[in-house]
Write an enzyme that holds these catalytic residues in place. Structure first.
Site, mmCIF file in Angstrom:
data_model
loop_
_atom_site.group_PDB
_atom_site.id
_atom_site.type_symbol
_atom_site.label_atom_id
_atom_site.label_comp_id
_atom_site.label_asym_id
_atom_site.label_seq_id
_atom_site.Cartn_x
_atom_site.Cartn_y
_atom_site.Cartn_z
ATOM 1 N N GLU A 49 4.102 -6.952 4.052
ATOM 2 C CA GLU A 49 3.543 -8.267 4.385
ATOM 3 C C GLU A 49 4.322 -8.867 5.555
ATOM 4 O O GLU A 49 5.548 -8.775 5.601
ATOM 5 C CB GLU A 49 3.640 -9.222 3.185
ATOM 6 C CG GLU A 49 2.994 -8.719 1.907
ATOM 7 C CD GLU A 49 1.488 -8.583 1.997
ATOM 8 O OE1 GLU A 49 0.878 -9.286 2.841
ATOM 9 O OE2 GLU A 49 0.924 -7.774 1.249
ATOM 10 N N ASN A 86 2.688 -0.873 5.566
ATOM 11 C CA ASN A 86 2.879 -1.117 4.142
ATOM 12 C C ASN A 86 3.788 -2.328 4.042
ATOM 13 O O ASN A 86 4.941 -2.273 4.454
ATOM 14 C CB ASN A 86 3.530 0.109 3.488
ATOM 15 C CG ASN A 86 3.910 -0.130 2.038
ATOM 16 O OD1 ASN A 86 3.454 -1.077 1.415
ATOM 17 N ND2 ASN A 86 4.754 0.728 1.501
ATOM 18 N N CYS A 92 0.838 -1.189 0.000
ATOM 19 C CA CYS A 92 0.000 0.000 0.000
ATOM 20 C C CYS A 92 0.874 1.240 0.000
ATOM 21 O O CYS A 92 2.098 1.172 -0.118
ATOM 22 C CB CYS A 92 -0.897 -0.002 1.237
ATOM 23 S SG CYS A 92 0.041 -0.047 2.775
#
Length: 588
Positions: free
Chosen positions: A84, A82, A2
């Site tokens: 994983e 932002n 993101c």
């Protein structure tokens, strides 16, 4: 993946600061085109904290995974991320015993880890790639930090009133702050505004040269486990295959997992794995990537471009990647073009082979490393600087189209394992045949059931900016010479006293960059050091010829670089001649 924007202690009227946050966050909406959300919290009289998030749906595609989060068990804690977190699936069962989950998003565990381990220590309990921001209104404190190696970008700066701005990309805040800077990987900022290091691995110690032995089976099993964890998610995924060793190993592992039933494509709305490669007509990468895709039965996209087409893209690539570094632009431009095709197919995640060359000494200039100590210290320098070059270019070029890239070779535990191996085993002359990354190649050599076909497994390293086609670099230099006059270049030190361009190609990139990011501090976020074949400046000392030849292309290491397609053609011709001679012999 993101785009994130945070502003702490900004003064003003509510609707004005909200409008500002919206407009700044919108500048990086390409990173998260699926959803947007802004949270504004009053921090004092006419003073606010702002968290803004542009979402790319990867894990938990529902609105429940929308960020910023508020911790269910403590509504005064706000946070967003932002990236994983790959250890989400393994630690969630334990956290569920103590905390309430409102989603299946991996990022939701950030607040729980903060509560469990505190503001100084929770960073080390996040295993993945991330830039993370957290606000604790229980005591009006805030924190921000970045993953161990810098896979996810983060910038920061203060305005004239002392408000702290943080964002995923430079373009969101460069004109709002006095000085803009890249946030250092493996660090976090605390409530006192001190930037502190949370990642302190032994491999970063230049004086400590490892002595670990090699175990080929262990190398293979450990890396397979990394890919197993990093392939997880709910969205469709693809593979970037250059036809080189690194991406081909990742592709081979994924193919094996699909065959063994470890990956159920149907649960991710897929029937086949899409693989992608880009290059000029007849380029080495296109040739070998097709072989890999055919071998595994992937739905392959060979994207052929012309140098003229790619040259047209360079100004927008510079804007999106926020750099004027030559090798980054050379590499990111084809990547940017390729991701346009990936996006059209609805794919949001692609695995890459980045990071392997920095761990194993895969670049051709490592052939000149004088000893194991210098070899290992160069690996450290390369890993420490990776966030300024390849990681920055790939992340931003791909997220310009909303594509998340995952580089399994840069997993934290994997880096620590590989960097514990004695560098004598990584040196080019350690084994026969003498070739870069021998131990990685040998670890994945399986003659009975190959992960990678032999001709690719033992293919010489080809830098991406070369592998896409040798005419690409030459075309760039030609265009730069057309665009930048001798008169302009003679005034380079006057026009750009900071990081003065050394050649016309660099001048061209710098000119375009400065149109979008004119401040001096923005220029200082871009690395400016001499290099040959992606070396650090220190490694230029390894060979006298290096000192007088400054070019990032792998072909700069003239005595080492080979043309793979030419060699392949010669081998085929030899085989044909042998076959003819054998037929003549049998006829006689």
């Amino acid at each position: 993946m993101c785009g994130i924007l945070a502003i702490f202690n900004i003064k003003g009227i509510y609707y004005e600061v909200r409008t500002l946050a919206y407009n700044l966050s919108k500048r990086q909406r390409h990173r998260g085109p699926d959803k947007s959300r802004i949270i504004i919290i009053e921090a004092g009289p006419d003073t606010y904290h702002i968290l803004a998030h542009e979402r790319l749906n990867i894990v938990d595609l529902s609105d429940r995974g929308r960020q910023p989060f508020q911790l269910v068990d403590d509504q005064n804690i706000y946070y967003m991320q932002n990236g994983e977190l790959y250890n989400y699936w393994s630690i969630k069962p334990e956290l569920e015993k103590k905390y309430q989950f409102s989603s299946n998003s991996d990022s939701e565990i950030v607040g729980m880890l903060y509560k469990e381990y505190g503001p100084n220590d929770f960073w080390s309990h996040m295993d993945g790639m991330h830039a993370t921001i957290l606000l604790d209104m229980n005591n009006n404190t805030f924190y921000a930090g970045r993953d161990h190696i810098g896979m996810i970008p983060l910038y920061y700066g203060y305005n004239k009133d002392g408000a702290l701005f943080l964002s995923s990309e430079l373009k969101a805040i460069h004109d709002q702050v006095v000085d803009v800077r890249q946030f250092p990987p493996g660090h976090f900022i605390d409530q006192t505004h001190e930037i502190r290091k949370w990642y302190n691995p032994t491999w970063q110690n230049f004086d400590r040269i490892p002595t670990g032995e090699i175990n080929f089976q262990e190398i293979r099993e450990k890396f397979i486990d990394v890919v197993r964890r990093e392939i997880k998610g709910d969205a469709q995924f693809g593979l970037f295959i250059s036809g080189g060793l690194n991406s081909s190993i990742v592709a081979g592992i994924v193919a094996r997992m699909i065959k063994n039933g470890e990956i159920d494509l149907s649960k991710r709305g897929m029937s086949k794995v899409h693989s992608f490669c880009i290059g000029l007509e007849g380029s080495p990468d296109l040739h070998y990537a097709q072989k890999i895709a055919d071998y595994h039965g992937f739905e392959h996209q060979s994207i052929i471009y012309t140098a003229e087409e790619a040259l047209d893209y360079i100004p927008e690539v510079i804007y999106h990647t926020e750099t004027f570094n030559k090798n980054t632009i050379r590499t990111a431009t084809p990547m940017y073009m390729m991701c346009r095709r990936v996006k059209a197919l609805g794919i949001k995640i692609c695995l890459t082979g980045e990071g392997s060359d920095e761990l194993f000494g895969g670049y051709l200039y490592f052939h000149k490393a004088p000893n194991r100590i210098e070899f290992h210290q160069e690996l450290i320098r390369k890993l420490n600087d990776l966030y300024k070059y390849d990681l920055l270019g790939t992340n931003k070029a791909c997220l310009a189209w909303g594509i998340e890239t995952r580089p399994p070779f840069l997993n934290r535990s994997w880096i620590e394992y590989v960097m514990s191996i004695d560098p004598k085993y990584k040196m080019i002359n350690a084994f026969q045949p003498q070739i870069e990354k021998y131990i990685l190649r040998k670890a994945f050599e399986d003659l009975d059931n190959p992960y990678v076909p032999q001709e690719v497994l033992w293919r010489q390293k080809e830098q991406f900016s070369d592998g896409v086609g040798y005419g690409w670099r030459d075309g760039i230099i030609k265009r730069a010479n057309q665009l930048i006059s001798d008169q302009q270049f003679s005034q380079a030190s006057v026009t750009y006293p900071i990081s003065t361009p050394r050649d016309k190609e660099q001048y061209w990139y710098r000119k375009v960059y400065s149109q979008s990011f004119p401040c001096d501090s923005a220029a200082l976020t871009v690395p400016y050091s001499k290099s040959i074949a992606c070396s650090t400046e220190k490694a230029l000392e390894w060979d006298e010829a290096f000192k007088n030849y400054n070019d990032e292309s792998g072909r700069a290491v003239i005595a080492v670089h080979k043309n793979p397609l030419k060699e392949n053609q010669q081998e085929e011709e030899k085989t044909t001649v042998k076959s003819i001679k054998m037929q003549d012999h049998l006829q006689q």
